[in-house]
Design an enzyme around this catalytic site. Structure first.
Site, PDB file in Angstrom:
ATOM      1  N   SER A   8       0.904  -1.314   0.225  1.00 39.55           N
ATOM      2  CA  SER A   8      -0.016   0.048  -0.249  1.00 39.55           C
ATOM      3  C   SER A   8       1.065   1.129  -0.121  1.00 39.55           C
ATOM      4  O   SER A   8       1.358   1.644   1.009  1.00 39.55           O
ATOM      5  CB  SER A   8      -1.073  -0.015   1.402  1.00 39.55           C
ATOM      6  OG  SER A   8      -1.806   1.203   1.348  1.00 39.55           O
ATOM      7  N   HIS A  32      -1.283  -1.211  -3.653  1.00 41.45           N
ATOM      8  CA  HIS A  32      -2.487  -1.176  -3.021  1.00 41.45           C
ATOM      9  C   HIS A  32      -2.417   0.592  -3.049  1.00 41.45           C
ATOM     10  O   HIS A  32      -1.715   0.835  -2.478  1.00 41.45           O
ATOM     11  CB  HIS A  32      -2.480  -1.368  -1.516  1.00 41.45           C
ATOM     12  CG  HIS A  32      -4.327  -1.392  -0.856  1.00 41.45           C
ATOM     13  ND1 HIS A  32      -4.905  -2.443  -0.797  1.00 41.45           N
ATOM     14  CD2 HIS A  32      -4.258  -0.469  -0.823  1.00 41.45           C
ATOM     15  CE1 HIS A  32      -6.116  -1.629   0.075  1.00 41.45           C
ATOM     16  NE2 HIS A  32      -5.258  -0.553   0.195  1.00 41.45           N
ATOM     17  N   ASP A  34      -4.106   4.058  -1.918  1.00 45.85           N
ATOM     18  CA  ASP A  34      -5.935   4.353  -1.576  1.00 45.85           C
ATOM     19  C   ASP A  34      -6.184   5.641  -2.339  1.00 45.85           C
ATOM     20  O   ASP A  34      -5.305   7.048  -1.977  1.00 45.85           O
ATOM     21  CB  ASP A  34      -4.883   4.427   0.263  1.00 45.85           C
ATOM     22  CG  ASP A  34      -4.378   3.283   1.250  1.00 45.85           C
ATOM     23  OD1 ASP A  34      -5.966   2.152   0.677  1.00 45.85           O
ATOM     24  OD2 ASP A  34      -3.997   3.038   1.687  1.00 45.85           O
ATOM     25  N   MET A  36      -8.450   8.754  -1.431  1.00 47.65           N
ATOM     26  CA  MET A  36      -9.781   9.404  -0.530  1.00 47.65           C
ATOM     27  C   MET A  36      -9.794  10.748  -1.238  1.00 47.65           C
ATOM     28  O   MET A  36      -9.245  11.660  -0.896  1.00 47.65           O
ATOM     29  CB  MET A  36      -8.627   9.723   1.235  1.00 47.65           C
ATOM     30  CG  MET A  36      -7.775   8.222   1.685  1.00 47.65           C
ATOM     31  SD  MET A  36      -7.280   8.292   2.781  1.00 47.65           S
ATOM     32  CE  MET A  36      -6.345   7.529   2.971  1.00 47.65           C
ATOM     33  N   HIS A  65      -8.241   0.976  -3.847  1.00 44.25           N
ATOM     34  CA  HIS A  65      -9.021   0.737  -3.141  1.00 44.25           C
ATOM     35  C   HIS A  65      -9.870   2.936  -2.788  1.00 44.25           C
ATOM     36  O   HIS A  65      -9.139   3.727  -2.134  1.00 44.25           O
ATOM     37  CB  HIS A  65      -8.496   1.040  -2.104  1.00 44.25           C
ATOM     38  CG  HIS A  65      -9.140   0.939  -0.767  1.00 44.25           C
ATOM     39  ND1 HIS A  65      -8.221   1.140   1.045  1.00 44.25           N
ATOM     40  CD2 HIS A  65     -10.385   0.992  -0.604  1.00 44.25           C
ATOM     41  CE1 HIS A  65      -9.609   1.266   1.941  1.00 44.25           C
ATOM     42  NE2 HIS A  65     -10.224   1.305   1.051  1.00 44.25           N
ATOM     43  N   MET A  67     -11.980   4.991  -1.137  1.00 43.69           N
ATOM     44  CA  MET A  67     -12.182   5.997   0.254  1.00 43.69           C
ATOM     45  C   MET A  67     -12.640   6.592   0.183  1.00 43.69           C
ATOM     46  O   MET A  67     -12.565   7.612  -0.145  1.00 43.69           O
ATOM     47  CB  MET A  67     -10.920   5.835   1.104  1.00 43.69           C
ATOM     48  CG  MET A  67     -11.488   4.067   1.557  1.00 43.69           C
ATOM     49  SD  MET A  67      -9.366   4.594   2.718  1.00 43.69           S
ATOM     50  CE  MET A  67      -8.537   4.566   1.374  1.00 43.69           C
ATOM     51  N   MET A 136     -11.358  -3.907   6.627  1.00 45.10           N
ATOM     52  CA  MET A 136     -10.601  -2.891   7.269  1.00 45.10           C
ATOM     53  C   MET A 136     -10.308  -3.231   9.000  1.00 45.10           C
ATOM     54  O   MET A 136     -11.263  -3.595   9.293  1.00 45.10           O
ATOM     55  CB  MET A 136     -11.314  -1.507   6.731  1.00 45.10           C
ATOM     56  CG  MET A 136     -11.469  -0.679   5.533  1.00 45.10           C
ATOM     57  SD  MET A 136     -10.198  -0.856   4.945  1.00 45.10           S
ATOM     58  CE  MET A 136      -9.083   0.674   5.799  1.00 45.10           C
ATOM     59  N   ASP A 174      -6.806  -5.058   5.692  1.00 45.87           N
ATOM     60  CA  ASP A 174      -6.350  -3.695   5.203  1.00 45.87           C
ATOM     61  C   ASP A 174      -6.222  -2.909   6.275  1.00 45.87           C
ATOM     62  O   ASP A 174      -7.700  -2.223   6.430  1.00 45.87           O
ATOM     63  CB  ASP A 174      -6.956  -2.834   3.968  1.00 45.87           C
ATOM     64  CG  ASP A 174      -6.154  -1.662   3.673  1.00 45.87           C
ATOM     65  OD1 ASP A 174      -4.916  -2.043   3.995  1.00 45.87           O
ATOM     66  OD2 ASP A 174      -7.294  -0.783   2.796  1.00 45.87           O
TER      67      ASP A 174
HETATM   68  C1  DX5 Z   1      -5.968   3.799   5.740  1.00 45.66           C
HETATM   69  C2  DX5 Z   1      -5.800   2.278   4.167  1.00 45.66           C
HETATM   70  C3  DX5 Z   1      -4.845   1.113   3.992  1.00 45.66           C
HETATM   71  C4  DX5 Z   1      -3.935   2.051   4.886  1.00 45.66           C
HETATM   72  C5  DX5 Z   1      -2.757   1.018   5.537  1.00 45.66           C
HETATM   73  O1  DX5 Z   1      -6.781   4.259   5.287  1.00 45.66           O
HETATM   74  O2  DX5 Z   1      -6.825   1.934   3.331  1.00 45.66           O
HETATM   75  O3  DX5 Z   1      -4.615   0.943   3.485  1.00 45.66           O
HETATM   76  O4  DX5 Z   1      -2.526   2.391   4.055  1.00 45.66           O
HETATM   77  O5  DX5 Z   1      -2.109   1.310   5.904  1.00 45.66           O
HETATM   78  P1  DX5 Z   1      -1.147   0.562   7.584  1.00 45.66           P
HETATM   79  O6  DX5 Z   1      -0.487  -0.099   6.566  1.00 45.66           O
HETATM   80  O7  DX5 Z   1       0.071   1.437   8.060  1.00 45.66           O
HETATM   81  O8  DX5 Z   1      -2.102   0.100   8.464  1.00 45.66           O
HETATM   82 ZN    ZN Z   2      -6.926   0.822   1.500  1.00 48.35          ZN
END
Ligand code: DX5
Ligand code: ZN
Length: 218
Positions: A8, A32, A34, A36, A65, A67, A136, A174
């Site tokens: 990620s 992966h 993210d 947002m 992913h 969000m 999650m 995740d």
């Molecule tokens: C959180 C993300 C995760 C994040 C995980 O909102 O969706 O993918 O990158 O980070 P770690 O592995 O540091 O918990």
């Molecule tokens: Zn994620």
């Protein structure tokens, strides 16, 4: 299914992103990413322009992913940028069937994610058409949070349902994944471990990705 490592990039050094992705390619099975939008979750992160740049430097599958409040509106941009898989949050969707259908029409595989407080059985009606479910194991929005143990029961529940129906849906966990929590999730039935800070927060990212893959039994 063999366990896969999803690196990620949220914790990567974005000024050296290509280099860091190359460093994990030997151990990671996919990236992966993210996205947002500062609405579904408070932070603002990255989107299709970064996917487009990554597509040019790696052959790893790109899993976005989302969000975001309105994932359907962004699907085309992610597809055109080169995303292979998109996962949207059940909490953001009035009609998950529509999201899955639209992603498929754009030749992307689709996943559904559930927040820590959302019961995982909400994805059960859609399992037949899903590539993956993200459980999650932290509150979405930030890297570096501690793993929430309550997610193990949800992993077991969704894995049980997938197996009962004889499906090949990935269960991705995740948040807070490292070489201690990762193996616990695998034992519960996870097939994909997404990790940001335990890989990209390490001094040697290649070694950190290798360590996680080894801990996961690869
Ligand atoms: C959180 C993300 C995760 C994040 C995980 O909102 O969706 O993918 O990158 O980070 P770690 O592995 O540091 O918990
Ligand atoms: Zn994620």
């Amino acid at each position: 299914m063999p366990v896969k490592i999803a690196a990620s990039i949220l914790s990567a050094d974005f000024a050296r992103l290509g280099e860091q992705v190359k460093a994990v390619e030997g151990s990671a099975d996919l990236l992966h990413i993210d996205a947002m939008d500062a609405h579904f979750v408070p932070p603002l992160s990255i989107g299709p322009v970064v996917v487009e740049s990554l597509r040019k430097v790696t052959g790893l599958p790109l899993h976005c992913h989302l969000m975001v409040e309105d994932p359907v509106a962004l699907l085309r941009d992610f597809a055109e940028a080169g995303a292979d898989i998109v996962t949207a949050h059940l909490e953001a969707l009035d009609d998950p069937v529509h999201l899955i259908h639209e992603a498929g029409a754009l030749e992307m595989r689709a996943g559904l994610a559930v927040n820590p407080e959302t019961p995982v059985d909400g994805v059960f009606p859609h399992l037949e058409s899903l590539d993956r479910v993200i459980v999650m194991s932290v509150r979405p929005g930030w890297a570096g949070q501690p793993f929430l143990d309550g997610s193990l029961r949800k992993i077991e529940a969704v894995r049980g349902e997938i197996d009962r129906r004889g499906l090949r849906v990935e269960v991705e966990v995740d948040g807070g994944i490292n070489d201690v929590t990762g193996p616990r999730c695998v034992a519960a039935g996870a097939t994909v471990l997404a990790a940001a800070s335990s890989i990209f927060g390490a001094g040697d990212v290649a070694e950190a990705a290798r360590r996680l893959a080894t801990a996961a039994g690869r």
